[in-house]
Write a protein that holds these residues in place. Structure first.
Motif, mmCIF file in Angstrom:
data_model
loop_
_atom_site.group_PDB
_atom_site.id
_atom_site.type_symbol
_atom_site.label_atom_id
_atom_site.label_comp_id
_atom_site.label_asym_id
_atom_site.label_seq_id
_atom_site.Cartn_x
_atom_site.Cartn_y
_atom_site.Cartn_z
ATOM 1 N N UNK A 235 30.740 43.568 37.577
ATOM 2 C CA UNK A 235 31.420 42.270 37.577
ATOM 3 C C UNK A 235 32.450 42.183 38.695
ATOM 4 N N UNK A 236 33.188 43.259 38.911
ATOM 5 C CA UNK A 236 34.194 43.261 39.982
ATOM 6 C C UNK A 236 33.523 43.080 41.346
ATOM 7 N N UNK A 237 32.435 43.814 41.566
ATOM 8 C CA UNK A 237 31.722 43.682 42.836
ATOM 9 C C UNK A 237 31.155 42.271 42.999
ATOM 10 N N UNK A 238 30.666 41.696 41.908
ATOM 11 C CA UNK A 238 30.091 40.348 41.947
ATOM 12 C C UNK A 238 31.153 39.302 42.285
ATOM 13 N N UNK A 239 32.327 39.408 41.674
ATOM 14 C CA UNK A 239 33.391 38.434 41.940
ATOM 15 C C UNK A 239 33.860 38.499 43.396
ATOM 16 N N UNK A 240 33.890 39.700 43.953
ATOM 17 C CA UNK A 240 34.357 39.843 45.337
ATOM 18 C C UNK A 240 33.280 39.412 46.323
ATOM 19 N N UNK A 241 32.065 39.896 46.150
ATOM 20 C CA UNK A 241 31.007 39.648 47.128
ATOM 21 C C UNK A 241 30.442 38.235 47.069
ATOM 22 N N UNK A 242 30.413 37.639 45.882
ATOM 23 C CA UNK A 242 29.798 36.322 45.736
ATOM 24 C C UNK A 242 30.797 35.180 45.763
ATOM 25 N N UNK A 243 32.010 35.398 45.249
ATOM 26 C CA UNK A 243 32.970 34.306 45.110
ATOM 27 C C UNK A 243 34.276 34.542 45.866
ATOM 28 N N UNK A 244 34.462 35.735 46.399
ATOM 29 C CA UNK A 244 35.735 36.095 47.019
ATOM 30 C C UNK A 244 36.907 35.855 46.045
ATOM 31 N N UNK A 245 36.616 36.081 44.779
ATOM 32 C CA UNK A 245 37.604 35.869 43.721
ATOM 33 C C UNK A 245 38.310 37.197 43.441
ATOM 34 N N UNK A 246 39.288 37.521 44.261
ATOM 35 C CA UNK A 246 39.990 38.791 44.130
ATOM 36 C C UNK A 246 40.901 38.816 42.905
ATOM 37 N N UNK A 247 41.340 37.642 42.465
ATOM 38 C CA UNK A 247 42.220 37.604 41.301
ATOM 39 C C UNK A 247 41.535 38.119 40.048
ATOM 40 N N UNK A 248 40.351 37.590 39.738
ATOM 41 C CA UNK A 248 39.609 38.036 38.559
ATOM 42 C C UNK A 248 39.137 39.471 38.730
ATOM 43 N N UNK A 249 38.701 39.827 39.938
ATOM 44 C CA UNK A 249 38.264 41.201 40.197
ATOM 45 C C UNK A 249 39.411 42.184 39.957
ATOM 46 N N UNK A 250 40.597 41.845 40.435
ATOM 47 C CA UNK A 250 41.748 42.714 40.216
ATOM 48 C C UNK A 250 42.152 42.753 38.753
ATOM 49 N N UNK A 251 41.996 41.637 38.051
ATOM 50 C CA UNK A 251 42.290 41.623 36.616
ATOM 51 C C UNK A 251 41.358 42.574 35.868
ATOM 52 N N UNK A 252 40.082 42.558 36.215
ATOM 53 C CA UNK A 252 39.137 43.503 35.618
ATOM 54 C C UNK A 252 39.484 44.944 35.994
ATOM 55 N N UNK A 253 39.973 45.119 37.216
ATOM 56 C CA UNK A 253 40.408 46.449 37.624
ATOM 57 C C UNK A 253 41.580 46.942 36.799
ATOM 58 N N UNK A 254 42.513 46.052 36.483
ATOM 59 C CA UNK A 254 43.646 46.421 35.631
ATOM 60 C C UNK A 254 43.159 46.773 34.224
ATOM 61 N N UNK A 255 42.169 46.038 33.741
ATOM 62 C CA UNK A 255 41.601 46.342 32.424
ATOM 63 C C UNK A 255 40.984 47.739 32.419
ATOM 64 N N UNK A 256 40.238 48.078 33.466
ATOM 65 C CA UNK A 256 39.644 49.410 33.550
ATOM 66 C C UNK A 256 40.723 50.484 33.672
ATOM 67 N N UNK A 257 41.812 50.157 34.384
ATOM 68 C CA UNK A 257 42.931 51.093 34.482
ATOM 69 C C UNK A 257 43.546 51.351 33.117
ATOM 70 N N UNK A 258 43.684 50.304 32.324
ATOM 71 C CA UNK A 258 44.229 50.460 30.974
ATOM 72 C C UNK A 258 43.298 51.304 30.106
ATOM 73 N N UNK A 259 41.983 51.129 30.269
ATOM 74 C CA UNK A 259 41.029 51.961 29.524
ATOM 75 C C UNK A 259 41.223 53.433 29.852
ATOM 76 N N UNK A 260 41.266 53.733 31.153
ATOM 77 C CA UNK A 260 41.426 55.120 31.582
ATOM 78 C C UNK A 260 42.776 55.681 31.148
ATOM 79 N N UNK A 261 43.828 54.863 31.258
ATOM 80 C CA UNK A 261 45.167 55.315 30.896
ATOM 81 C C UNK A 261 45.276 55.575 29.398
ATOM 82 N N UNK A 262 44.581 54.771 28.591
ATOM 83 C CA UNK A 262 44.643 54.958 27.139
ATOM 84 C C UNK A 262 44.043 56.296 26.734
#
Length: 280
Positions: A235-262
């Motif tokens: 999903x992160x790759x799709x948002x960046x490559x298809x929509x240039x939507x870095x905001x949502x991509x970064x939000x998903x990245x923060x979610x994955x960071x929270x998963x790893x941190x937990x």
């Protein structure tokens, strides 16, 4: 004394610059952009709301896939590590050690390509099952879905986990193992009651590293997960490559960071409690 301190700082400076420039700075920037509203309208949670609205199922799918793959990796690596140190078959141990070294040198993108052939409807895996009569050409189905993702993760990561856990098992004092054997204990009982309790910290650290590693992989889900839902790395790759939507991509990245941190937090909390029991 001061000269030694400056020398030490000079020695670690290149590594520190690399960590700060290639990891910490992008991390801070990514977290910052995740909270910036679209069109730069201020700070808010709009990107996270949109991310969960579009990819809420993918977040849950990612948690389930990585958790199941981590559990299976633990099962395989502990079983293989125990077998390697408790088995008396010289040639069997040598063959298994050789086989389990192979995935260590294969990158995930190559693993994904291999599994596309191995797990296809008429790939090698189903062909073997047809040969032994478990499947027929009419009942065969491809594994290029969530099953293939888990299979690829476990095959790749079990080698690393077995190397670490098996090494920790091999370094144990064998006197207790030999004593248990003399008293008639089975290999399974020795593994569960003597070996595993002594290497449980190593197992926990290895599983945390495996969880984080599998959580960050893009090539496997994008090449094997041909259906929806999929993992959030796609999903992160799709948002960046298809929509240039870095905001949502970064939000998903923060979610994955929270998963790893937990997962890391859970391990650290458990380790702290164990130390309190030991020294308390």
């Amino acid at each position: 004394m001061k000269e030694n301190r400056w020398i030490s700082l000079a020695m670690i400076a290149p590594a520190l610059v690399i960590v700060l420039g290639l990891f910490m700075f992008p991390l801070v920037l990514s977290i910052q952009q995740a909270f910036i509203e679209p069109e730069g309208a201020g700070i808010g949670m709009a990107n996270f709301v949109k991310a969960f609205a579009l990819y809420g199922k993918d977040v849950l799918f990612t948690i389930v896939i990585v958790t199941v793959a981590t559990a299976l990796t633990a099962l395989v690596s502990i079983s293989m590590g125990g077998f390697l140190i408790l088995s008396s078959g010289k040639y069997t141990v040598w063959i298994l050690r050789w086989l389990f070294r192979m995935p260590l040198f294969v990158p995930f993108v190559v693993v994904a390509q291999m599994m596309r052939t191995f797990l296809a409807k008429f790939g090698l895996f189903n062909s073997l099952l047809m040969t032994v009569g478990v499947l027929t050409p009419d009942t065969a189905t491809g594994w290029l879905d969530w099953r293939g993702i888990i299979f690829a993760f476990v095959w790749k990561q079990s080698a690393f986990a077995t190397l670490v856990i098996g090494g920790a098992m091999a370094s144990l004092d064998r006197s207790t193992i030999e004593a248990a054997r003399d008293l008639g204990a089975s290999k399974t009982r020795i593994l569960l009651e003597i070996v595993i309790p002594q290497v449980k910290t190593t197992i926990a650290v290895t599983m945390v590293l495996s969880f984080v590693m599998m959580l960050s992989v893009l090539s496997v889900p994008i090449m094997l997960g041909t259906e929806s839902p999929t993992m959030i790395t796609v999903d992160m790759a799709w948002r960046v490559n298809s929509y240039r939507d870095y905001g949502v991509a970064n939000a998903l990245g923060v979610v994955s960071l929270l998963m790893a941190s937990s997962v890391a937090w859970f391990y650290l909390r458990h380790a702290a409690r164990e130390k309190e029991k030991a020294y308390g």
